[in-house]
Design an enzyme around this catalytic site. Structure first.
Site, short mmCIF file in Angstrom:
data_model
loop_
_atom_site.label_atom_id
_atom_site.label_comp_id
_atom_site.label_asym_id
_atom_site.label_seq_id
_atom_site.Cartn_x
_atom_site.Cartn_y
_atom_site.Cartn_z
N HIS A 172 27.40 24.00 -20.29
CA HIS A 172 26.70 25.52 -19.96
C HIS A 172 26.31 25.29 -18.95
O HIS A 172 26.06 24.68 -18.20
CB HIS A 172 25.85 25.30 -21.71
CG HIS A 172 26.21 25.54 -22.63
ND1 HIS A 172 25.21 25.74 -23.71
CD2 HIS A 172 27.63 25.88 -22.97
CE1 HIS A 172 26.56 26.20 -24.73
NE2 HIS A 172 27.86 25.51 -24.55
N GLU A 227 23.44 26.35 -18.53
CA GLU A 227 22.27 25.63 -18.10
C GLU A 227 21.69 23.95 -17.62
O GLU A 227 21.35 23.63 -16.68
CB GLU A 227 20.99 25.61 -18.84
CG GLU A 227 20.51 27.38 -19.75
CD GLU A 227 22.02 27.51 -20.22
OE1 GLU A 227 20.81 28.50 -21.18
OE2 GLU A 227 22.50 27.50 -20.42
N CYS A 245 20.90 28.27 -25.67
CA CYS A 245 21.36 27.89 -27.58
C CYS A 245 20.46 26.68 -27.61
O CYS A 245 19.60 26.62 -26.46
CB CYS A 245 22.72 27.26 -27.08
SG CYS A 245 22.84 25.96 -26.30
N CYS A 276 20.67 23.48 -25.17
CA CYS A 276 20.36 24.14 -23.72
C CYS A 276 18.13 23.58 -23.40
O CYS A 276 18.08 23.58 -23.26
CB CYS A 276 20.85 25.16 -22.99
SG CYS A 276 22.42 24.56 -22.81
#
Length: 147
Positions: free
Chosen positions: A90, A92, A115, A118
């Site tokens: 992801h 992040e 999410c 994250c």
């Protein structure tokens, strides 16, 4: 003559996150993230496969071949072997991995809400605020799963 409008800092960094997102290697969702300390960018990241590995745009991601009707946005993406498995790291997490300095006290600007995984990673890295176009989380909200 029209007056020049200067964006707020949040608008400015969200705009940069949106520019970063165009590099994302996902067919379903392009996400960009920018980590900022003292109004200075310390890292950027976008979602995609690990460096040197085939990505979603090359057809390597099982999830990338499915529609949102077949697999919802946050459904089953982290379980290898499932049809909804996603190979992407992801945005992040990529930003955290490539930060040029300590992330304690930083703000994360993201094109989408983080999410749950994250959120945990951001909180563990000392991020004090996560901001996306429609909202934000402060430190406590990053780890409060009732929100």
């Amino acid at each position: 003559m029209t007056e020049h409008q200067v964006p707020t800092w949040d608008e400015y960094f969200i705009g940069i996150a949106q520019a970063v997102a165009v590099r994302a290697k996902c067919t379903r969702r392009r996400v960009g993230a920018v980590l900022v300390v003292d109004k200075r960018i310390i890292a950027t990241g976008y979602n995609g496969a690990a460096p040197g590995h085939p990505d979603c745009l090359e057809g390597a991601c099982p999830r990338g071949k499915l529609s949102y009707d077949q697999v919802p946005g946050l459904g089953d993406y982290d379980r290898p072997g499932t049809e909804g498995f996603c190979i992407a790291i992801h945005a992040e997490v990529n930003a955290l991995l490539f930060a040029t300095r300590d992330t304690k006290g930083a703000t994360a600007y993201i094109t989408d809400p983080p999410c749950p995984g994250c959120r945990k990673a951001l909180a563990a890295a000392g991020i004090v605020r996560a901001v996306w176009p429609q909202g934000e989380h402060n430190t406590d909200q990053l780890v409060d799963w009732s929100r």
